[in-house]
Scaffold this motif. Sequence first.
Motif, PDB file in Angstrom:
ATOM      1  N   PHE A  34       0.828  -1.205   0.000  1.00  0.00           N
ATOM      2  CA  PHE A  34       0.000   0.000   0.000  1.00  0.00           C
ATOM      3  C   PHE A  34       0.868   1.264   0.000  1.00  0.00           C
ATOM      4  CE2 PHE A  34      -1.883   3.312   2.738  1.00  0.00           C
ATOM      5  CZ  PHE A  34      -3.043   3.617   2.040  1.00  0.00           C
ATOM      6  N   LEU A  35       1.924   1.256   0.809  1.00  0.00           N
ATOM      7  CA  LEU A  35       2.784   2.431   0.935  1.00  0.00           C
ATOM      8  C   LEU A  35       3.718   2.633  -0.264  1.00  0.00           C
ATOM      9  CD1 LEU A  35       3.836   2.170   4.695  1.00  0.00           C
ATOM     10  CD2 LEU A  35       2.510   4.027   3.649  1.00  0.00           C
ATOM     11  N   GLN A  36       4.115   1.561  -0.936  1.00  0.00           N
ATOM     12  CA  GLN A  36       5.195   1.675  -1.920  1.00  0.00           C
ATOM     13  C   GLN A  36       4.823   1.447  -3.380  1.00  0.00           C
ATOM     14  OE1 GLN A  36       8.516   2.672  -1.298  1.00  0.00           O
ATOM     15  NE2 GLN A  36       7.421   3.343   0.521  1.00  0.00           N
ATOM     16  N   VAL A  37       3.680   0.859  -3.677  1.00  0.00           N
ATOM     17  CA  VAL A  37       3.386   0.476  -5.059  1.00  0.00           C
ATOM     18  C   VAL A  37       3.343   1.670  -6.012  1.00  0.00           C
ATOM     19  CG1 VAL A  37       0.850   0.459  -4.872  1.00  0.00           C
ATOM     20  CG2 VAL A  37       2.018  -1.054  -6.515  1.00  0.00           C
ATOM     21  N   LYS A  38       2.923   2.831  -5.535  1.00  0.00           N
ATOM     22  CA  LYS A  38       2.877   3.977  -6.446  1.00  0.00           C
ATOM     23  C   LYS A  38       4.274   4.458  -6.843  1.00  0.00           C
ATOM     24  CE  LYS A  38       1.792   6.987  -2.610  1.00  0.00           C
ATOM     25  NZ  LYS A  38       0.642   7.493  -1.925  1.00  0.00           N
ATOM     26  N   TYR A  39       5.286   4.116  -6.044  1.00  0.00           N
ATOM     27  CA  TYR A  39       6.662   4.483  -6.355  1.00  0.00           C
ATOM     28  C   TYR A  39       7.391   3.387  -7.128  1.00  0.00           C
ATOM     29  CZ  TYR A  39       5.460   7.774  -2.705  1.00  0.00           C
ATOM     30  OH  TYR A  39       4.813   8.712  -1.952  1.00  0.00           O
ATOM     31  N   TYR A  40       6.936   2.152  -6.943  1.00  0.00           N
ATOM     32  CA  TYR A  40       7.549   0.990  -7.590  1.00  0.00           C
ATOM     33  C   TYR A  40       6.446   0.117  -8.175  1.00  0.00           C
ATOM     34  CZ  TYR A  40      11.270   2.698  -4.638  1.00  0.00           C
ATOM     35  OH  TYR A  40      12.189   3.515  -4.034  1.00  0.00           O
TER      36      TYR A  40
END
Length: 165
Positions: A34-40
């Motif tokens: 949830f925290l990281q998928v938009k960046y990776y």
Amino acid sequence: MVEKREMDVVEKVARKWLHERGVKIEDVAELVYFLQVKYYPELTMDLCRSNVDRVLAKREVQNAILTGIQLDKLAEEGKLEAPLQGIIERDEGLYGVDEIVALSIVNVYGSIGFTNYGYIDKEKPGILKYLNDKKNGCHTFLDDIVGAIAAAASSRLAHSQESTE
């Protein structure tokens, strides 16, 4: 996904207590996603789980888990003295010690963890929503600890991805 090393007793107990309180590694990995998928965008759940496992391997994290869960359990059983019993039972907003324990986890992987933690603590996605619901037991410390583990694993992931680019 735990590395090929042997888990020591403290880590085994910390993982066992998380599981007994309804928190699976998969739940925490979903928070990392949830925290990281938009960046990776290529992020996988396996990579998220691996980073959670690495965070759980840290003794500071294990100690925070054991301390927080023990206090939550004692509050559930009514075994703390007043006024602490009521403060922890109600998860009073001005108490703040639960967040301090969580920040000790976040601090293991640097300042990016603080922003990740603040965001996830405010949003309360996934397992955090369940833990924050007072009908599901006393999780005054646990909801913050789980959010902090996810924030620390997210920070670890961000640091490792940055070094490979």
